[in-house]
Design a protein around this motif. Structure first.
Motif, PDB file in Angstrom:
ATOM      1  N   UNK A  56      37.829  32.336  80.769  1.00  0.00           N
ATOM      2  CA  UNK A  56      36.696  31.418  80.860  1.00  0.00           C
ATOM      3  C   UNK A  56      37.125  30.000  81.200  1.00  0.00           C
ATOM      4  N   UNK A  57      38.437  29.728  81.156  1.00  0.00           N
ATOM      5  CA  UNK A  57      38.943  28.402  81.467  1.00  0.00           C
ATOM      6  C   UNK A  57      38.823  27.410  80.324  1.00  0.00           C
ATOM      7  N   UNK A  58      38.572  27.902  79.088  1.00  0.00           N
ATOM      8  CA  UNK A  58      38.359  26.986  77.971  1.00  0.00           C
ATOM      9  C   UNK A  58      39.519  26.991  76.975  1.00  0.00           C
ATOM     10  N   UNK A  59      40.556  27.755  77.255  1.00  0.00           N
ATOM     11  CA  UNK A  59      41.646  27.862  76.288  1.00  0.00           C
ATOM     12  C   UNK A  59      42.318  26.512  75.989  1.00  0.00           C
ATOM     13  N   UNK A  60      42.535  25.651  76.984  1.00  0.00           N
ATOM     14  CA  UNK A  60      43.133  24.347  76.656  1.00  0.00           C
ATOM     15  C   UNK A  60      42.296  23.555  75.650  1.00  0.00           C
ATOM     16  N   UNK A  61      40.969  23.578  75.783  1.00  0.00           N
ATOM     17  CA  UNK A  61      40.119  22.864  74.830  1.00  0.00           C
ATOM     18  C   UNK A  61      40.211  23.492  73.442  1.00  0.00           C
ATOM     19  N   UNK A  62      40.269  24.817  73.399  1.00  0.00           N
ATOM     20  CA  UNK A  62      40.382  25.499  72.109  1.00  0.00           C
ATOM     21  C   UNK A  62      41.690  25.129  71.424  1.00  0.00           C
ATOM     22  N   UNK A  63      42.772  25.159  72.175  1.00  0.00           N
ATOM     23  CA  UNK A  63      44.075  24.828  71.594  1.00  0.00           C
ATOM     24  C   UNK A  63      44.142  23.357  71.172  1.00  0.00           C
ATOM     25  N   UNK A  64      43.463  22.506  71.927  1.00  0.00           N
ATOM     26  CA  UNK A  64      43.421  21.085  71.582  1.00  0.00           C
ATOM     27  C   UNK A  64      42.683  20.860  70.267  1.00  0.00           C
ATOM     28  N   UNK A  99      44.887  31.487  67.324  1.00  0.00           N
ATOM     29  CA  UNK A  99      44.593  30.087  67.040  1.00  0.00           C
ATOM     30  C   UNK A  99      43.517  30.043  65.960  1.00  0.00           C
ATOM     31  N   UNK A 100      43.617  29.037  65.096  1.00  0.00           N
ATOM     32  CA  UNK A 100      42.576  28.777  64.101  1.00  0.00           C
ATOM     33  C   UNK A 100      41.828  27.528  64.537  1.00  0.00           C
ATOM     34  N   UNK A 101      40.491  27.600  64.505  1.00  0.00           N
ATOM     35  CA  UNK A 101      39.658  26.507  64.998  1.00  0.00           C
ATOM     36  C   UNK A 101      38.400  26.454  64.155  1.00  0.00           C
ATOM     37  N   UNK A 102      37.800  25.271  64.034  1.00  0.00           N
ATOM     38  CA  UNK A 102      36.542  25.154  63.310  1.00  0.00           C
ATOM     39  C   UNK A 102      35.435  25.830  64.117  1.00  0.00           C
ATOM     40  N   UNK A 103      34.591  26.561  63.412  1.00  0.00           N
ATOM     41  CA  UNK A 103      33.572  27.350  64.097  1.00  0.00           C
ATOM     42  C   UNK A 103      32.646  26.481  64.944  1.00  0.00           C
ATOM     43  N   UNK A 104      32.236  25.327  64.433  1.00  0.00           N
ATOM     44  CA  UNK A 104      31.343  24.460  65.201  1.00  0.00           C
ATOM     45  C   UNK A 104      32.008  23.972  66.487  1.00  0.00           C
ATOM     46  N   UNK A 105      33.295  23.667  66.420  1.00  0.00           N
ATOM     47  CA  UNK A 105      34.020  23.257  67.630  1.00  0.00           C
ATOM     48  C   UNK A 105      34.039  24.388  68.653  1.00  0.00           C
ATOM     49  N   UNK A 106      34.283  25.607  68.173  1.00  0.00           N
ATOM     50  CA  UNK A 106      34.350  26.747  69.081  1.00  0.00           C
ATOM     51  C   UNK A 106      33.006  27.005  69.738  1.00  0.00           C
ATOM     52  N   UNK A 107      31.932  26.928  68.969  1.00  0.00           N
ATOM     53  CA  UNK A 107      30.594  27.126  69.514  1.00  0.00           C
ATOM     54  C   UNK A 107      30.288  26.107  70.602  1.00  0.00           C
ATOM     55  N   UNK A 108      30.653  24.851  70.365  1.00  0.00           N
ATOM     56  CA  UNK A 108      30.413  23.801  71.358  1.00  0.00           C
ATOM     57  C   UNK A 108      31.207  24.050  72.640  1.00  0.00           C
ATOM     58  N   UNK A 109      32.446  24.467  72.502  1.00  0.00           N
ATOM     59  CA  UNK A 109      33.281  24.723  73.675  1.00  0.00           C
ATOM     60  C   UNK A 109      32.700  25.852  74.521  1.00  0.00           C
TER      61      UNK A 109
END
Length: 421
Positions: A56-64, A99-109
């Motif tokens: 999807x091209x969003x992995x850099x944002x997720x990792x960030x 990767x561990x990420x906050x759910x709200x951040x992931x939803x926005x991405x």
């Protein structure tokens, strides 16, 4: 072909992205007035979901936006000596891509990945779905869609409308969890601080981009507690009762319940449905096959399910009578495995005995102390989650030739959009 998706959490935006890439016109309706920024909690993405996110091209944002949590300190109830463990090594031993990420951040991405190509409508909800595809809403005029997908979570409105209020679909696995937002008074940076006792576990962690922290509470109950899932005061009362006297630090976390800007509480319940589809309607993610919030890898499962559903619809040329059964066949083994993982994880994370409490702490220390190779081997031998997350394979569903996403003539055909004059 017009498809309505209910829910703008994780599964809904991922599904919308892939449907548009396969040439379908997509509307997402969400009950909340905007993307939810309610604090949320940390969720895990394992290899299959990471691979899909990369496509999807969003992995850099997720990792960030990763939480950066890499250390764990565990206090056993009644013991003053903590056990310290290397979380990054434990995670790498569990899955070779994570990767561990906050759910709200992931939803926005995920939302941002295709919001220009998808009709998003906030502040409305479905009230009825007819067999011919006519959908009624709380606020907007009725509209007709070719297909409807419920991506609206464990308490799915779409599932209730189509499958009814059938308690036999739910399997309570004996535990509850709550999450609250609170000041990062312990100045946690990359650390998970845990207190573990028989039948109850409490933890606090921060994230490197947050100026606040989250406290997570999990506790066991022999019986299912009677409460409404939207009754916040009752939820807080249950947490206070379950964790009273555990530790002075945990008491301070509980003191924040009346001041927290964001709080979440739910049962750890599995959905066990024979089928997730009926007529023109199907379910994805927690709405159809929740393995158990907080313990079953449900976020990764939702991402995979959304990708597979969109791919099977494209492969079948939009014929849901072919696509829905194919989607369920592909996901069946992964869903069964996630249910087993959830049951195992719940026993580990919320021990039922003093030996289990000791084993949780010492097991984490042992895995983090071993070299990378032996620690991976130990985890894969002893945990179901590692075997599941490293064995899932998914077909590639390339976008249909000549499509670039977008809503096509949706707005023109339907008066400019759902609920918009």
């Amino acid at each position: 072909m017009r498809i309505l998706v209910s829910g703008a959490g994780v599964a809904g935006p991922v599904l919308a992205y892939w449907l548009t890439r396969h040439g379908f016109s997509v509307t997402v309706v969400e009950r909340a007035p905007a993307l939810r920024r309610t604090g949320g909690h940390a969720v895990d993405l394992f290899r299959p979901a990471m691979n899909i996110s990369e496509k999807m091209g969003v992995l850099p944002r997720i990792e960030e936006r990763a939480t950066g949590t890499h250390r764990m300190t565990v206090y056993r109830e009644g013991s003053r000596r903590p056990v310290r463990a290397d979380l990054s090594k434990i995670f790498s031993a569990t899955s070779d891509r994570h990767v561990e990420i906050m759910r709200d951040d992931l939803s926005e991405i995920y939302h941002d990945a295709a919001h220009d190509d998808v009709e998003y409508v906030f502040g409305d909800s479905i009230t009825a779905i007819s067999p011919d595809g006519e959908v009624r809403f709380e606020n907007a005029a009725p509209r007709r869609f070719d297909l409807v997908v419920g991506a609206d979570g464990l308490h799915s409105n779409v599932r209730r409308l189509v499958f009814g209020e059938d308690s036999r679909l739910n399997a309570f696995i004996g535990a509850y969890f709550g999450v609250l937002t609170l000041p990062n008074s312990s100045d946690l940076d990359g650390e998970l601080l845990m207190h573990v006792g028989v039948g109850r576990t409490a933890g606090m962690y921060g994230a490197r981009h947050l100026g606040e922290a989250r406290a997570l509470f999990l506790f066991r109950s022999e019986r299912e507690i009677d409460y409404h899932h939207r009754d916040g005061p009752r939820h807080k009362e249950l947490l206070r009762g379950a964790f009273a006297g555990m530790h002075a630090r945990v008491d301070r976390w509980l003191d924040e319940l009346d001041r927290t800007p964001a709080f979440y509480f739910d049962s750890i319940t599995q959905l066990r449905m024979d089928t997730w589809s009926r007529g023109r309607v199907t379910l994805v993610g927690d709405a159809g096959y929740c393995p158990g919030p907080a313990v079953g890898g449900s976020t990764s499962l939702a991402v995979v399910g959304a990708y597979v559903l969109a791919g099977e619809l494209a492969r079948a040329g939009g014929d849901h009578e072919r696509a829905f059964p194919a989607y369920e066949r592909v996901m069946a083994e992964h869903v069964r495995g996630s249910r087993a993982v959830a049951l195992s994880a719940a026993k580990t994370l919320i021990p039922t005995s003093r030996l289990g409490v000791w084993g949780l702490a010492q097991g984490a220390r042992l895995i983090s102390a071993l070299p990378a190779g032996p620690s991976r081997a130990l985890v894969r031998l002893t945990t179901k989650s590692a075997r599941l997350h490293n064995s899932v394979t998914i077909d590639d569903y390339p976008p249909s030739p000549g499509t670039s996403g977008g809503r096509g003539g949706l707005a023109a055909d339907h008066g400019g959009g759902l609920g918009v004059e």
